[in-house]
Design a protein around this motif. Structure first.
Motif, PDB file in Angstrom:
ATOM      1  N   ASP A  10       0.765  -1.312   0.052  1.00  0.00           N
ATOM      2  CA  ASP A  10       0.242  -0.206  -0.167  1.00  0.00           C
ATOM      3  C   ASP A  10       0.568   1.336   0.130  1.00  0.00           C
ATOM      4  OD1 ASP A  10      -2.357  -1.446   0.020  1.00  0.00           O
ATOM      5  OD2 ASP A  10      -2.789  -1.308   2.374  1.00  0.00           O
ATOM      6  N   ASP A  11       1.936   1.207   0.886  1.00  0.00           N
ATOM      7  CA  ASP A  11       2.953   2.361   0.616  1.00  0.00           C
ATOM      8  C   ASP A  11       3.521   2.487  -0.713  1.00  0.00           C
ATOM      9  OD1 ASP A  11       2.596   2.730   3.452  1.00  0.00           O
ATOM     10  OD2 ASP A  11       4.319   1.660   3.984  1.00  0.00           O
ATOM     11  N   GLN A  59       0.694   4.200  -2.442  1.00  0.00           N
ATOM     12  CA  GLN A  59       0.659   5.668  -2.376  1.00  0.00           C
ATOM     13  C   GLN A  59       1.633   6.559  -2.964  1.00  0.00           C
ATOM     14  OE1 GLN A  59       0.006   5.618   1.953  1.00  0.00           O
ATOM     15  NE2 GLN A  59      -1.502   4.257   1.851  1.00  0.00           N
ATOM     16  N   GLU A 119      -9.441   0.730   3.641  1.00  0.00           N
ATOM     17  CA  GLU A 119      -8.154   1.241   3.148  1.00  0.00           C
ATOM     18  C   GLU A 119      -8.222   2.823   3.151  1.00  0.00           C
ATOM     19  OE1 GLU A 119      -4.829   2.358   3.272  1.00  0.00           O
ATOM     20  OE2 GLU A 119      -5.586   2.828   1.229  1.00  0.00           O
ATOM     21  N   ASN A 163      -5.953   5.443   4.025  1.00  0.00           N
ATOM     22  CA  ASN A 163      -4.954   6.349   3.402  1.00  0.00           C
ATOM     23  C   ASN A 163      -4.809   6.541   1.717  1.00  0.00           C
ATOM     24  OD1 ASN A 163      -4.147   6.912   6.208  1.00  0.00           O
ATOM     25  ND2 ASN A 163      -2.739   5.072   6.310  1.00  0.00           N
ATOM     26  N   THR A 164      -4.978   5.415   1.257  1.00  0.00           N
ATOM     27  CA  THR A 164      -4.900   5.658  -0.413  1.00  0.00           C
ATOM     28  C   THR A 164      -6.160   6.426  -0.791  1.00  0.00           C
ATOM     29  OG1 THR A 164      -3.625   3.670  -0.287  1.00  0.00           O
ATOM     30  CG2 THR A 164      -4.527   4.194  -2.503  1.00  0.00           C
ATOM     31  N   GLN A 190      -7.779   8.559   0.732  1.00  0.00           N
ATOM     32  CA  GLN A 190      -7.673  10.075   0.951  1.00  0.00           C
ATOM     33  C   GLN A 190      -6.989  10.639   0.054  1.00  0.00           C
ATOM     34  OE1 GLN A 190      -6.280  10.678   5.046  1.00  0.00           O
ATOM     35  NE2 GLN A 190      -6.633  13.008   4.835  1.00  0.00           N
ATOM     36  N   LEU A 191      -5.857   9.913  -0.642  1.00  0.00           N
ATOM     37  CA  LEU A 191      -4.906  10.553  -1.484  1.00  0.00           C
ATOM     38  C   LEU A 191      -5.478  10.576  -2.797  1.00  0.00           C
ATOM     39  CD1 LEU A 191      -1.136   9.402  -1.903  1.00  0.00           C
ATOM     40  CD2 LEU A 191      -2.797   9.732  -3.849  1.00  0.00           C
TER      41      LEU A 191
END
Length: 186
Positions: A58-59, A62, A122, A124-125, A127-128
């Motif tokens: 996932d990082d 991103q 999920e 964070n992604t 939100q990006l």
């Protein structure tokens, strides 16, 4: 004699190689269809090197999406900078969209493609992705600052709809149709 690269340069090169390969693989195959071992092998890095830069897949996703977003907005700026009127600038966004879709053989939007593969939890992604799409809408809103605020929202929806529909039909015609509508609206 070739100068020895500094460890910092080597590390940033390895990181960039991972992100560049992820960009290619995630966009061509999809996020879920790209395994971490394939990414490591095709990027030509050791597993330890990948995990030195990214804790999770996932990082990597991103980092890839952040890079794509920066690249996209640089292209937007280049496309609209030489133009004079808001109408010309907004229409240029649709021309840029058409060029993009043709350049990726209608594989579609990196962000939309990633979004449909993400599990609901999920955040964070997501939100990006939301941030990228919000920024694109804001570009249109800023260009049409003197117009009815609803107009910018409508054009943003036309832009996003043309993007996904072009991918579905493997054709620039949805972008052309949306551009014609926008030309009439402006």
């Amino acid at each position: 004699m070739k100068p020895k690269a500094s460890p910092k340069t080597d590390q940033s090169t390895v990181r960039q190689r991972i992100v560049d390969m992820a960009a290619r693989l995630f966009h061509q195959q999809g996020y879920n269809q790209t395994g971490i071992n394939q990414l490591i092998e095709e990027a030509g890095v050791a597993k330890a090197s990948l995990y030195q830069h990214f804790k999770t897949k996932d990082d990597v996703l991103q980092a890839y999406l952040a890079q794509v977003s920066q690249d996209w907005f640089r292209q937007v700026e280049r496309a609209i900078a030489p133009l004079d009127t808001p109408k010309e600038k907004v229409l240029a966004l649709f021309d840029l969209l058409k060029s993009f879709l043709e350049s990726v053989d209608f594989r579609g939007c990196n962000f939309q493609n990633a979004l449909v593969e993400l599990p609901p939890a999920e955040l964070n992604t997501r939100q990006l992705i939301r941030g990228h799409k919000t920024k694109m809408s804001q570009v249109i809103t800023d260009l049409l600052a003197d117009a009815d605020p609803d107009l910018a929202a409508q054009i943003s929806l036309l832009f996003e709809g043309a993007l996904i529909t072009s991918q579905l039909y493997h054709s620039v015609e949805p972008v052309n149709a949306a551009r014609r509508i926008v030309e009439r609206l402006l």
